[in-house]
Design an enzyme around this catalytic site. Structure first.
Site, PDB file in Angstrom:
ATOM      1  N   LYS A 162     -20.794  -1.163 -13.255  1.00 39.30           N
ATOM      2  CA  LYS A 162     -20.342  -0.539 -14.510  1.00 39.30           C
ATOM      3  C   LYS A 162     -18.840  -0.693 -14.792  1.00 39.30           C
ATOM      4  O   LYS A 162     -18.461  -1.057 -15.908  1.00 39.30           O
ATOM      5  CB  LYS A 162     -20.714   0.955 -14.524  1.00 39.30           C
ATOM      6  CG  LYS A 162     -22.005   1.254 -15.314  1.00 39.30           C
ATOM      7  CD  LYS A 162     -21.790   1.264 -16.824  1.00 39.30           C
ATOM      8  CE  LYS A 162     -23.015   0.890 -17.621  1.00 39.30           C
ATOM      9  NZ  LYS A 162     -24.224   1.664 -17.353  1.00 39.30           N
ATOM     10  N   THR A 164     -16.817  -2.978 -14.054  1.00 40.67           N
ATOM     11  CA  THR A 164     -16.568  -4.352 -14.510  1.00 40.67           C
ATOM     12  C   THR A 164     -17.059  -4.524 -15.948  1.00 40.67           C
ATOM     13  O   THR A 164     -16.348  -5.067 -16.802  1.00 40.67           O
ATOM     14  CB  THR A 164     -17.284  -5.369 -13.594  1.00 40.67           C
ATOM     15  OG1 THR A 164     -16.766  -5.214 -12.274  1.00 40.67           O
ATOM     16  CG2 THR A 164     -17.074  -6.799 -14.062  1.00 40.67           C
ATOM     17  N   GLN A 165     -18.266  -4.014 -16.229  1.00 42.35           N
ATOM     18  CA  GLN A 165     -18.790  -4.123 -17.590  1.00 42.35           C
ATOM     19  C   GLN A 165     -17.827  -3.486 -18.595  1.00 42.35           C
ATOM     20  O   GLN A 165     -17.579  -4.019 -19.664  1.00 42.35           O
ATOM     21  CB  GLN A 165     -20.161  -3.445 -17.700  1.00 42.35           C
ATOM     22  CG  GLN A 165     -21.267  -4.232 -17.002  1.00 42.35           C
ATOM     23  CD  GLN A 165     -22.531  -3.396 -16.838  1.00 42.35           C
ATOM     24  OE1 GLN A 165     -23.020  -3.217 -15.736  1.00 42.35           O
ATOM     25  NE2 GLN A 165     -23.056  -2.879 -17.954  1.00 42.35           N
ATOM     26  N   LYS A 196     -26.848  -9.349 -13.375  1.00 42.02           N
ATOM     27  CA  LYS A 196     -26.521  -8.276 -14.307  1.00 42.02           C
ATOM     28  C   LYS A 196     -25.107  -8.476 -14.879  1.00 42.02           C
ATOM     29  O   LYS A 196     -24.893  -8.361 -16.084  1.00 42.02           O
ATOM     30  CB  LYS A 196     -26.606  -6.951 -13.546  1.00 42.02           C
ATOM     31  CG  LYS A 196     -26.654  -5.730 -14.414  1.00 42.02           C
ATOM     32  CD  LYS A 196     -26.992  -4.531 -13.550  1.00 42.02           C
ATOM     33  CE  LYS A 196     -26.678  -3.236 -14.264  1.00 42.02           C
ATOM     34  NZ  LYS A 196     -26.761  -2.103 -13.342  1.00 42.02           N
ATOM     35  N   CYS A 355      19.732  -8.579   8.152  1.00 42.03           N
ATOM     36  CA  CYS A 355      20.637  -8.097   7.098  1.00 42.03           C
ATOM     37  C   CYS A 355      21.303  -6.785   7.524  1.00 42.03           C
ATOM     38  O   CYS A 355      22.211  -6.811   8.346  1.00 42.03           O
ATOM     39  CB  CYS A 355      19.889  -7.973   5.780  1.00 42.03           C
ATOM     40  SG  CYS A 355      21.012  -8.080   4.379  1.00 42.03           S
ATOM     41  N   GLU A 379      29.985   0.733   3.678  1.00 38.77           N
ATOM     42  CA  GLU A 379      28.884   1.276   2.869  1.00 38.77           C
ATOM     43  C   GLU A 379      28.623   2.729   3.268  1.00 38.77           C
ATOM     44  O   GLU A 379      28.230   3.540   2.442  1.00 38.77           O
ATOM     45  CB  GLU A 379      27.612   0.430   3.071  1.00 38.77           C
ATOM     46  CG  GLU A 379      26.429   0.913   2.245  1.00 38.77           C
ATOM     47  CD  GLU A 379      25.167   0.047   2.403  1.00 38.77           C
ATOM     48  OE1 GLU A 379      25.153  -0.869   3.249  1.00 38.77           O
ATOM     49  OE2 GLU A 379      24.188   0.327   1.685  1.00 38.77           O
ATOM     50  N   HIS A 481      17.672 -12.901   5.071  1.00 40.63           N
ATOM     51  CA  HIS A 481      16.309 -12.391   5.270  1.00 40.63           C
ATOM     52  C   HIS A 481      15.372 -13.541   5.636  1.00 40.63           C
ATOM     53  O   HIS A 481      14.784 -14.152   4.733  1.00 40.63           O
ATOM     54  CB  HIS A 481      15.810 -11.707   4.001  1.00 40.63           C
ATOM     55  CG  HIS A 481      16.494 -10.413   3.707  1.00 40.63           C
ATOM     56  ND1 HIS A 481      16.027  -9.207   4.187  1.00 40.63           N
ATOM     57  CD2 HIS A 481      17.610 -10.132   3.009  1.00 40.63           C
ATOM     58  CE1 HIS A 481      16.831  -8.236   3.776  1.00 40.63           C
ATOM     59  NE2 HIS A 481      17.798  -8.771   3.065  1.00 40.63           N
ATOM     60  N   GLU A 483      12.492 -13.519   6.707  1.00 43.84           N
ATOM     61  CA  GLU A 483      11.092 -13.240   6.352  1.00 43.84           C
ATOM     62  C   GLU A 483      10.710 -13.796   4.979  1.00 43.84           C
ATOM     63  O   GLU A 483       9.527 -13.974   4.688  1.00 43.84           O
ATOM     64  CB  GLU A 483      10.816 -11.726   6.400  1.00 43.84           C
ATOM     65  CG  GLU A 483      11.419 -10.882   5.274  1.00 43.84           C
ATOM     66  CD  GLU A 483      12.856 -10.436   5.520  1.00 43.84           C
ATOM     67  OE1 GLU A 483      13.560 -11.086   6.328  1.00 43.84           O
ATOM     68  OE2 GLU A 483      13.295  -9.453   4.890  1.00 43.84           O
TER      69      GLU A 483
END
Ligand code: GLN
Length: 506
Positions: A162, A164-165, A196, A355, A379, A481, A483
């Protein structure tokens, strides 16, 4: 599609009104991903890069805030010649410009993801813009894929079609008929549900594609290939459906699956945004990539640095084989990071600083080894007598929030004979940055003499990009960074080294 020989790029539209995700709180929105060209983007761009192994750009991440900003700037300049400025056509044109921007580039296929869900108020103008794209271009050049969720109700053991419909209905009322449905599901979709969905959503049954939760994320492209997603895309776009060469990716998955479950390395990420895993998503993924390369499973432990003190650090790191202190902004949790670094330095536990993690490694070393008790980053303490991390003179006049950071890819020269050169196997590398503060060269000689080796710098030697310790199994940190460039098939060297150093059967 890429493995079929097509040149593919991806872009994402986010409906929110921030101009870019750079100033958004990691708690709300997860990590900020940074591209080579220095755009601060939604973290989905990181997933895109990891899956398609292509470097994306600022044109790959567009928020509605940026679109509105550009429209209003045009209005102020008088570009609209006194016309009434409206969502249709002015905002939608601005959106389409970003899609059509790829037209004269070396790209065969542009995948445009629209963030949010169908029906969101903020997203309406994007949906309207892509409807117009379908109207303006040849039918075989435009394809709409709708991603939906099929909830599974365990009580009655059924999958519900439902939602999705309903979302398809909503999309159709906005003038878009999806050509393909990609259905997120925990269970296999039974044939009758596919039928369906096909009937009620007006999508051919072969174009109802199951996207089942996989045990390994990187298996998903192969799973979708088996489901026939690319075949359907080729059909709709009238492209030759060449046989894809997925062998390398398959090999990678086979390798991942062959890793013995019992072979586990425990790595802690000691940071301040630990309540939301998405804040460190690229770091976590990079650890998994490094695990694949080392043939071990990496178990990631997120530890709140705010809760770490000199008295409990040993207890907190019990059972941990290696530690990462990742990036971050602001005061909170800083002292816990410093205690962690002192502990891993003295106890010879493998450590990677990223960092802020590198900055704190420098502070810790200055405090403990150089005996500069009040050493700090400006900082966190603007008045410290020993600002070992600071804002460089030429940067001082641009010290504002947003848009003043060192952002994007910068070259780094690696010193011969260091751990860094052993890991990268290259004299010059390029890594991505996102920070304001830098290593203070006034302390370089003293820090180096005491054993904190500078192993990477900017080509002019002025910016310290990497530091490491000699008499330690693995203690290395970067101002960048790493990553952000790690891919499952091309893991980042600093992570591979960390996981390798933690392996029991070395
Ligand atoms: N807050 C630090 C700076 O601005 C570190 C930033 C980061 O870790 N990304 O330099």
């Amino acid at each position: 599609m890429k493995n079929r020989g097509y040149k593919v790029t991806i872009q994402k539209f986010d409906p929110y009104l921030n101009v870019d995700p750079g100033t958004m709180n990691p708690y709300e929105h997860g990590e900020v991903f940074v591209t080579d060209d220095g755009a601060e983007t939604d973290l989905d761009l990181g997933h895109y890069e990891r899956f398609i192994d292509e470097n994306l750009t600022k044109n790959s991440s567009i928020t509605m805030g940026r679109i509105y900003k550009e429209v209003i700037e045009k209005e102020r300049r008088g570009d609209y010649l006194g016309k009434t400025v409206q969502v249709i056509p002015h905002v939608t044109n601005q959106i389409k410009e970003k899609i059509y921007g790829f037209e004269n580039t070396d790209t065969d296929i542009v995948i445009t993801e629209i963030g949010g869900t169908v029906g969101d108020i903020e997203g309406l103008s994007i949906i309207e813009a892509i409807r117009q794209v379908g109207l303006e271009k040849n039918p075989e050049d435009v394809l709409y894929i709708h991603v939906t969720l099929l909830p599974y109700i365990s009580g009655s053991n059924e999958i519900k079609s439902k939602p999705t419909q309903h979302s398809v209905k909503e999309l159709q009322s906005l003038g878009i008929k999806p050509d393909i449905l990609v259905c997120r599901t925990e269970m296999d979709i039974p044939d009758n549900i596919k039928e369906k969905l096909s009937l009620f959503c007006n999508v051919r049954k072969t174009s109802v594609i199951q996207n089942k939760t996989a045990s390994c994320l990187y298996e998903v492209p192969l799973m979708l290939e088996k489901e026939g997603l690319a075949r359907e895309v080729c059909n709709h776009l009238k492209l030759d459906n060449y046989v894809p060469d997925n062998s390398k990716w398959q090999e990678m998955i086979d390798n991942i699956k062959s890793i013995d479950d019992k072979n586990v390395v425990n790595i802690a990420i000691v940071g301040k945004y630990v309540k939301l895993e998405d804040s460190y998503i690229s770091v976590i993924e990079s650890l998994h990539h490094a695990g694949f390369a080392n043939k071990v499973n990496v178990k990631v432990h997120l530890i709140d640095s705010e809760k770490i003190t000199r008295d409990n650090v040993e207890e907190k790191l019990k059972g941990i084989d290696g530690v990462i202190v990742p990036g971050g902004f602001g005061n909170r949790g800083i002292e816990g990071m410093i205690e962690t670094i002192k502990y891993v330095r003295e106890n010879k536990i493998p450590f990677l600083g990223i960092c802020l993690g590198m900055q704190m490694a420098v502070v810790e070393f200055a405090r403990d080894v150089l005996n500069l008790k009040d050493a700090n980053s400006t900082e966190f303490n603007e008045k410290t007598e020993n600002p070992v991390i600071h804002i460089m003179e030429e940067q001082k006049n641009v010290k504002k929030k947003g848009g003043t950071m060192r952002l994007g890819a910068y070259p780094c020269i690696i010193k011969n004979g260091t751990l860094a050169s052993k890991l990268y196997k290259s004299e010059q590398i390029s890594e991505r940055h996102r920070h304001r503060f830098e290593y203070n060269n006034d302390y370089r000689e003293r820090l180096e003499q005491a054993g904190l080796v500078v192993s990477g710098t900017s080509p002019d030697g002025n910016l310290v990009e990497m530091v490491e310790l000699k008499d330690h199994p693995y203690f290395i940190a970067g101002q960048f960074h790493p990553e952000l460039k790690s891919r499952p098939n091309r893991p980042a060297p600093l992570f591979v080294g960390l996981v390798g150093a933690c392996k029991k059967d070395k």
